[in-house]
Design an enzyme around this catalytic site. Structure first.
Site, PDB file in Angstrom:
ATOM      1  N   GLU A 171     -17.944  12.085  22.377  1.00 19.60           N
ATOM      2  CA  GLU A 171     -16.693  12.766  22.029  1.00 19.60           C
ATOM      3  C   GLU A 171     -16.292  12.619  20.559  1.00 19.60           C
ATOM      4  OE1 GLU A 171     -13.517  12.230  24.769  1.00 19.60           O
ATOM      5  OE2 GLU A 171     -14.721  12.997  26.422  1.00 19.60           O
ATOM      6  N   HIS A 214      -2.915   2.219   8.305  1.00 23.15           N
ATOM      7  CA  HIS A 214      -3.966   1.390   7.706  1.00 23.15           C
ATOM      8  C   HIS A 214      -4.180   0.167   8.589  1.00 23.15           C
ATOM      9  CE1 HIS A 214      -6.289  -1.031   4.996  1.00 23.15           C
ATOM     10  NE2 HIS A 214      -5.302  -1.873   4.732  1.00 23.15           N
ATOM     11  N   HIS A 249     -12.857  -3.780   3.829  1.00 26.70           N
ATOM     12  CA  HIS A 249     -11.400  -3.947   3.934  1.00 26.70           C
ATOM     13  C   HIS A 249     -10.825  -3.358   5.240  1.00 26.70           C
ATOM     14  CE1 HIS A 249      -7.275  -3.883   1.719  1.00 26.70           C
ATOM     15  NE2 HIS A 249      -7.092  -3.739   3.014  1.00 26.70           N
ATOM     16  N   GLU A 302       0.824  -1.217   0.000  1.00 25.16           N
ATOM     17  CA  GLU A 302       0.000   0.000   0.000  1.00 25.16           C
ATOM     18  C   GLU A 302       0.858   1.268   0.000  1.00 25.16           C
ATOM     19  OE1 GLU A 302      -2.899  -0.502  -0.734  1.00 25.16           O
ATOM     20  OE2 GLU A 302      -3.652  -2.321   0.215  1.00 25.16           O
ATOM     21  N   HIS A 341      -7.062  -3.177   9.736  1.00 28.59           N
ATOM     22  CA  HIS A 341      -8.245  -3.977   9.383  1.00 28.59           C
ATOM     23  C   HIS A 341      -9.169  -4.022  10.602  1.00 28.59           C
ATOM     24  CE1 HIS A 341      -6.023  -6.259   5.891  1.00 28.59           C
ATOM     25  NE2 HIS A 341      -6.072  -4.956   5.714  1.00 28.59           N
TER      26      HIS A 341
HETATM   27  P1  13P Z   1       1.075  -5.495   3.040  1.00 33.32           P
HETATM   28  O1  13P Z   1       1.450  -6.753   3.788  1.00 33.32           O
HETATM   29  O2  13P Z   1       1.657  -5.427   1.674  1.00 33.32           O
HETATM   30  O3  13P Z   1       1.365  -4.265   3.878  1.00 33.32           O
HETATM   31  O4  13P Z   1      -0.510  -5.529   2.813  1.00 33.32           O
HETATM   32  C1  13P Z   1      -1.385  -5.661   3.874  1.00 33.32           C
HETATM   33  C2  13P Z   1      -2.687  -4.976   3.641  1.00 33.32           C
HETATM   34  O5  13P Z   1      -3.387  -4.691   4.579  1.00 33.32           O
HETATM   35  C3  13P Z   1      -3.087  -4.653   2.242  1.00 33.32           C
HETATM   36  O6  13P Z   1      -4.179  -3.799   2.222  1.00 33.32           O
HETATM   37 ZN    ZN Z   2      -5.339  -3.883   4.090  1.00 34.64          ZN
END
Ligand code: 13P
Ligand code: ZN
Length: 281
Positions: A170, A140, A211, A116, A142
């Site tokens: 809040e 980023h 995602h 990413e 999940h």
């Molecule tokens: P990477 O292992 O390449 O960082 O990818 C993980 C991910 O969350 C892709 O969206």
């Molecule tokens: Zn991801």
């Protein structure tokens, strides 16, 4: 002095572990990047390897030319970051046009920075500009509950912002600008990076449907805290909807990842997905 004793490196590694402990980083899920300050580059320069080859970023970020970043590696598990940072993270430098990078430290057993990287760098470029240089962290994750909501809420900035604001008093204070939403797209490329960085002009948080989330902030505390606040608010909403009965609320899977989306993913990620699973429902 070890590189892991240097302030920003410590902060980076701790944040990876914090995210792991929250349950947001199954396997290699998620990635983190930090735009290193000039005085911090001086602190780590002695650890840099010589003659690292330049590689294309896959997009162009001219406003980040000659900057240095610490980022997680592609395919690396957040679970392992604290125990072996030199294997799972890296420090990289961009060329003066912001089109190529080279790995100056880390990834000692090979590999590449996160897939990413285009999204991280395009977000950094926007955030550097709109925050007057203050924002340095792009994260980023999940996040389970936010992902769950992307199946039942309309995929609009308005719906996500308003519903999540309502869940904790809040929230509007922590993310007053709201939240942007990117519809489902193949991850890891320039297209999703462009869509996300457009949202980062207005917001500090972007949801990726089915995602996860991207968050931006000035430092590790603020960025982790932002991700945590949004995800906690989503957790409350998931509980509220579950108590009420999502079915009754007419909110079960308003949208999902479609068979054609899976085919596009298979093509980009070079996996074979048997057609017998990709039937129309
Ligand atoms: P990477 O292992 O390449 O960082 O990818 C993980 C991910 O969350 C892709 O969206
Ligand atoms: Zn991801």
């Amino acid at each position: 002095m070890q590189i892991t004793e240097i302030g920003f490196v410590k902060g980076f590694l701790r944040m990876c572990d914090d995210g792991w402990q929250q349950g947001w980083h199954e396997r290699n899920g998620g990635n983190l990047s930090y735009r290193i300050k000039e005085e911090e580059v001086a602190q780590v320069r002695g650890f840099f390897r010589a003659d690292a080859p330049w590689q294309p970023i896959g997009t162009s970020v001219p406003e980040l030319g000659n900057e240095y970043f610490m980022v997680t590696g592609s395919g690396q598990f957040f679970r392992n970051v604290l125990s072996d940072p030199e294997d799972s993270t890296c420090i990289l430098e961009l060329d003066d046009l912001g089109e190529n990078y080279r790995v100056l430290w880390g990834l000692k057993n090979g590999g590449r920075p996160t897939s990413e990287l285009p999204s991280h760098l395009m977000n950094h470029e926007v955030k550097k500009r709109v925050s007057g240089g203050k924002h340095r962290v792009i994260y980023h994750a999940h996040t389970t509950n936010v992902i769950a909501l992307t199946f039942v809420l309309p995929l609009t900035d308005e719906a996500f912002t308003r519903e999540l604001w309502e869940m904790a008093t809040e929230c509007p204070v922590v993310f007053p600008d709201g939240i942007g939403v990117v519809p489902w797209m193949v991850p890891g490329g320039r297209e999703i990076a462009v869509a996300t960085s457009r949202l980062m002009e207005k917001y500090d948080v972007a949801v990726w449907a089915h995602h996860g989330m991207f968050a931006s902030g000035e430092d590790f505390d603020l960025t982790f805290g932002l991700m945590h606040t949004v995800e906690k608010s989503a957790e409350i909403l998931v509980k509220v909807l579950s108590m009420k009965g999502a079915q009754e609320a007419g909110a079960v899977k308003r949208q999902t990842i479609t068979p054609d989306d899976f085919r596009a993913l298979a093509k980009d990620f070079q996996v074979t997905l048997p057609e017998r699973f990709l039937y129309e429902k």
